[in-house]
Write an enzyme that holds these catalytic residues in place. Structure first.
Site, PDB file in Angstrom:
ATOM      1  N   CYS A 159       0.794  -1.233   0.000  1.00 30.97           N
ATOM      2  CA  CYS A 159       0.000   0.000   0.000  1.00 30.97           C
ATOM      3  C   CYS A 159       0.828   1.286   0.000  1.00 30.97           C
ATOM      4  O   CYS A 159       0.269   2.377  -0.021  1.00 30.97           O
ATOM      5  CB  CYS A 159      -0.971  -0.031   1.166  1.00 30.97           C
ATOM      6  SG  CYS A 159      -2.024  -1.490   1.055  1.00 30.97           S
ATOM      7  N   HIS A 292      -2.462   7.946   6.549  1.00 31.19           N
ATOM      8  CA  HIS A 292      -2.669   6.649   5.906  1.00 31.19           C
ATOM      9  C   HIS A 292      -4.064   6.157   6.326  1.00 31.19           C
ATOM     10  O   HIS A 292      -4.833   5.701   5.493  1.00 31.19           O
ATOM     11  CB  HIS A 292      -1.566   5.674   6.311  1.00 31.19           C
ATOM     12  CG  HIS A 292      -1.648   4.365   5.603  1.00 31.19           C
ATOM     13  ND1 HIS A 292      -1.660   4.273   4.234  1.00 31.19           N
ATOM     14  CD2 HIS A 292      -1.762   3.085   6.064  1.00 31.19           C
ATOM     15  CE1 HIS A 292      -1.765   2.997   3.876  1.00 31.19           C
ATOM     16  NE2 HIS A 292      -1.828   2.259   4.960  1.00 31.19           N
ATOM     17  N   HIS A 326      -9.803   2.198   0.401  1.00 28.03           N
ATOM     18  CA  HIS A 326      -8.347   2.057   0.378  1.00 28.03           C
ATOM     19  C   HIS A 326      -7.933   1.566  -1.009  1.00 28.03           C
ATOM     20  O   HIS A 326      -8.168   0.418  -1.360  1.00 28.03           O
ATOM     21  CB  HIS A 326      -7.925   1.065   1.459  1.00 28.03           C
ATOM     22  CG  HIS A 326      -6.442   0.993   1.678  1.00 28.03           C
ATOM     23  ND1 HIS A 326      -5.526   1.552   0.798  1.00 28.03           N
ATOM     24  CD2 HIS A 326      -5.723   0.427   2.672  1.00 28.03           C
ATOM     25  CE1 HIS A 326      -4.309   1.320   1.261  1.00 28.03           C
ATOM     26  NE2 HIS A 326      -4.393   0.644   2.389  1.00 28.03           N
TER      27      HIS A 326
END
Lengths: 398, 354, 85
Positions: A159, A292, A326
């Site tokens: 990620c 994040h 996400h």
């Protein structure tokens, strides 16, 4: 000063818009793109997702690519975003420049492989998809439909892939290996990812609630976000006005666990400290943090603890994953661009679905869009499995 | 900007070769060989070992060997390249997902399927909080990792960097690549490496690590003068680009003592190198390695280690020769690897006299 | 119960990759996490999959597993009471 890294083009596609202007509108209206899955063919409809609202066929049409082409969804998303970024940067013919593409992705062509995997092994019906399975092939696919880049590679740090692409790109510019570089990431939803995160029991059955005391996991999304970088000097030579600047970045490893963040947020703290050090800025000069903020119990607490250690008080902070879901490998690119759009329009984007403060933390995220709020510098965190943590600082064009 | 020199100070390798001198393996009917594994338990604690797939274990061991060889315990950076990532676990998860209709899936296979598993497991083992990155770009995955480390050392951002190239070739993936024409369907012969007349190559796997440093010391094998990764889809000017690369480093092709190339017995692949290095005058000595390592996306790691050893020892193992054109001291080796002629990696390695 | 305990030991050795270990090496009353076998949070997730796949017991919250997975004996007791297959 003229060696500053300028950002001269942005391209974005995600659940909240297929381009910059649609995205900005959604962002201003706090319009989430999360909902029940329409395009991903999975049994797990209990999990909402942030899908790009276009089928593969529609994406191909938008890309002006023949419907029969062997091409994955990740690549299609990447093509649209890279094209938008190049256009804004006024790069019409890629081959006329010393320009590279560094793209982040994690599961590559998996959304096709998971459909045809048994065929790959048992018959010859879909052999043409074997060649587009891996990460590098995705990037090559983007190149095929965007221009003749003279340098091209793929970063795969889960990620944080897109953020690490930006770091490598900026280093290459500073060292003079390239004049211009397009950096970012792309990732489409796949059953592989959805089921993978589900085995870790970190998917939320309601749209994710980053930084909420009762957060219960991630909402997966998909998308692509790319930025055109060049030195300020080079942009001036091309007569292109920088949108903003990359003023610092840091990559550190949490070295704690393959999937979990450390309780003290060590890797996150180190990445932010490195970025600040490079930028020469003091913590109090950061006007906004785009976290994040995945919405898992573990990430938000760990990241929050790291942020608190570095910033007193903590500047306005939000996780825009509450809008887009996400977008995994693309997240660094997508979320830097969301933050730049906010910066250029002088507002701080909301952290949706937030109600209660996390007990262990001393700050709350942004509860509603804060309009008329100039940002001079913002910090973007992007963390990945394996503790691959990176932080980027972007500064406004003044 | 002050530029630092970059040296190779340590190497580590897990390959299809037995320890000791290089040997030409028996490629058998399938042209497919797998690694000879070291006793992993000597390097990795049982608690960690339990969950790791082969490629992760191998990557860790080759990394540890390179660190030890270079006399460094804690690197400034861990950077890996892998063409396919951790496919054993990916396949396990993928096939279970299909067979069990997205139910009862095991988290371990997902966790270890991510491409960055090797880099991060090395970091976790070493408690290394420094720069950590992973590249996955087909046949230049390792070169991308090497370039990232090289660049940052050159710019003074790092003083050393551990570079790993890791790939495994599972039977299922081997089958898939067979279907798209990767492998030779006739038994491999050494002649294929001299003049390829068939398509396809031989399948291998391996993990190769190099420790880069800005410091020349008793561990040093060679200096990396420069690296250039060239991407060109319509590649008709590679000759010119090669000339530019050498020129930038104050050299001409006639000053290159040896070329270590990615010749692999596949005729289209090899023709590219032949055109560059056999048709001129005063050709460099031609060195090869893929008949010894097998071909896989990061097999160039094996070739780089051989090149580094040649420069350090000033001795070329006979099996590395394709054609010996020069017998003088080996000062410069040009490492050239291309992937389907669309991406080229040029690495200039030079001798370090202490 | 004794059969179930043996079965669980075998399953755990298999699923959690305890290569070279035999059921006799595991004390059913020793803690699975921490000191005993030294399992961690990922193993807990693996055990949750095992419970569902093999015994039809669905645990929605990973934290719930902490007590159930205290030892092989506690696991066996829970399974005996709640199994649906």
């Amino acid at each position: 000063m003229n060696q500053r890294i300028a950002i001269t083009g942005l391209g974005i596609i995600s659940a909240i818009g297929n381009n910059q202007s649609d995205t900005l509108r959604s962002l201003l209206e706090s319009q989430s793109g999360i909902g029940e899955m329409q395009f991903l063919d999975s049994i797990h409809h209990e999990f909402p997702v942030g899908e790009v609202k276009l089928s593969d066929a529609e994406l191909k049409k938008l890309c002006q690519i023949d419907d029969e082409s062997i091409i994955g969804r990740t690549t299609l998303l990447g093509i649209l975003a890279v094209r938008e970024a190049l256009k804004e940067a006024q790069i019409e013919q890629v081959e006329k420049h010393k320009i590279g593409l560094i793209s982040g992705t994690t599961v590559g062509g998996m959304e096709k492989s998971e459909q045809f995997y048994l065929d790959f092994l048992q018959n010859d019906l879909h052999n043409e998809y074997i060649n587009i399975h891996d990460c590098g092939a995705c990037t090559e696919g983007i190149v095929e439909h965007t221009g003749n880049f003279c340098f091209c590679t793929t970063i795969s740090t889960a990620c944080s892939s897109a953020a690490n692409a930006l770091i490598m790109g900026a280093n290459m510019l500073k060292a003079g290996y390239l004049d211009i570089v397009v950096v970012g990431g792309a990732e489409c939803l796949s059953k592989f990812h959805l089921n993978g995160f589900n085995t870790l029991m970190i998917l939320d059955k309601t749209p994710c609630k980053p930084f909420d005391q009762n957060r219960s996991g991630i909402t997966l999304g998909e998308g692509a976000g790319y930025l055109v970088l060049e030195t300020e000097e080079h942009a001036a030579k091309r007569n292109v006005k920088p949108i903003c600047f990359v003023s610092g970045y840091g990559n550190a490893c949490d070295a704690y666990h393959q999937t979990a963040s450390s309780p003290d947020g060590k890797g996150a703290l180190l990445a932010m400290q490195k970025a600040l050090k490079m930028s020469g800025l003091k913590p109090q000069e950061i006007d906004y943090i785009n976290a994040h903020g995945t919405g898992t119990q573990n990430n938000d607490l760990s990241e929050g603890i790291a942020v608190q250690q570095l910033f007193t008080p903590v500047p306005p902070i939000s996780s825009t994953k509450s809008l887009t879901g996400h977008t995994t490998s693309a997240a660094g690119g997508v979320e830097i661009i969301l933050s730049i759009l906010a910066m250029k329009n002088q507002f701080l984007p909301q952290n949706l679905n937030y109600q209660d403060k996390i007990e262990e933390l001393n700050f709350e995220p942004i509860k509603s869009n804060m309009l008329n709020h100039p940002i001079q510098h913002f910090l973007k965190n992007s963390f990945g499995f394996g503790g691959n943590n990176s932080s980027i600082i972007i500064s406004n064009n003044i | 900007m002050k530029q630092h020199n970059v040296y190779i100070n340590g190497v580590g390798s897990i390959s299809i070769q037995e320890e000791g001198a290089l040997a030409l393996p028996d490629w058998g009917e399938e042209n497919y060989l797998r690694c000879i594994d070291p006793p992993f338990a000597q390097y990795i604690s049982p608690a960690l070992l339990r969950r790791m797939s082969k490629v992760v274990k191998r990557g860790i061991v080759s990394a540890l060997l390179a660190l030890k060889d270079g006399g460094i315990e804690m690197p400034d950076a861990i950077i890996s390249g892998t063409g396919l990532g951790c496919i054993e676990d990916t396949e396990k998860f993928l096939s279970a997902m299909i067979e069990q209709n997205e139910q009862f899936l095991q988290p371990t296979h997902f966790i270890q399927s991510t491409h960055n598993t090797v880099s991060s497991q090395i970091a976790i083992m070493l408690k290394c909080y420094n720069y950590n990155n992973t590249f996955s770009h087909l046949g230049i995955s390792l070169e991308s990792a090497l370039f990232d480390g090289f660049l940052q050392i050159k710019m003074g951002m790092l003083s050393n960097a551990l570079i790993n190239g890791c790939d495994e070739m599972t039977p299922d993936y081997h089958l898939m690549l067979k279907k798209v024409g990767f492998w030779k369907d006739t038994p491999f012969q050494m002649e294929d490496m001299y003049q390829a007349i068939t398509s396809g190559t031989v399948a291998g796997e391996g993990c190769n690590s190099l420790l880069l440093s800005n410091e020349k010391n008793e561990h040093t094998y060679a200096e990396i003068k420069d690296i250039q990764l060239i991407h060109h889809r319509n590649n008709n000017n590679i000759e010119e680009l090669l000339e530019d690369f050498l020129d930038k480093n104050g050299l001409t092709l006639s000053e290159i003592d040896a070329v270590m190339s990615g010749i692999n017995g596949e005729m289209k692949n090899d023709a590219v190198y032949d055109k560059l290095y056999t048709e001129g005058e005063n050709n460099p000595t031609q060195l090869i390695y893929r008949h010894l390592s097998g071909d896989f996306f990061t097999s160039s790691g094996f070739g780089l280690i051989q090149s580094a050893k040649v420069l350090k020892n000033q001795n070329i193992e006979p099996l590395l020769f394709r054609k010996e054109n020069k017998k003088n001291k080996i000062r410069h080796i040009l490492f050239h690897n291309h992937y389907k002629n669309s991406t080229h990696a040029l690495i200039l390695l030079s001798v370090c006299s202490n | 119960m004794k059969d179930l305990i043996l079965e669980l030991k075998e399953e755990i050795i298999e699923v959690l990759n305890f290569e070279g270990m035999t059921p006799e090496d595991i004390d059913e009353n020793a803690p699975l996490f921490g000191d005993g076998l030294g399992l961690d949070s990922i193993d807990a997730l693996e055990l949750i999959v095992l419970m569902e796949k093999k015994y039809g017991i669905k645990l929605a919250d990973p934290n719930q597993g902490r007590e159930i997975f205290a030892s092989i004996a506690t696991m066996a007791a829970y399974i005996t009471e709640h199994r649906t297959k």
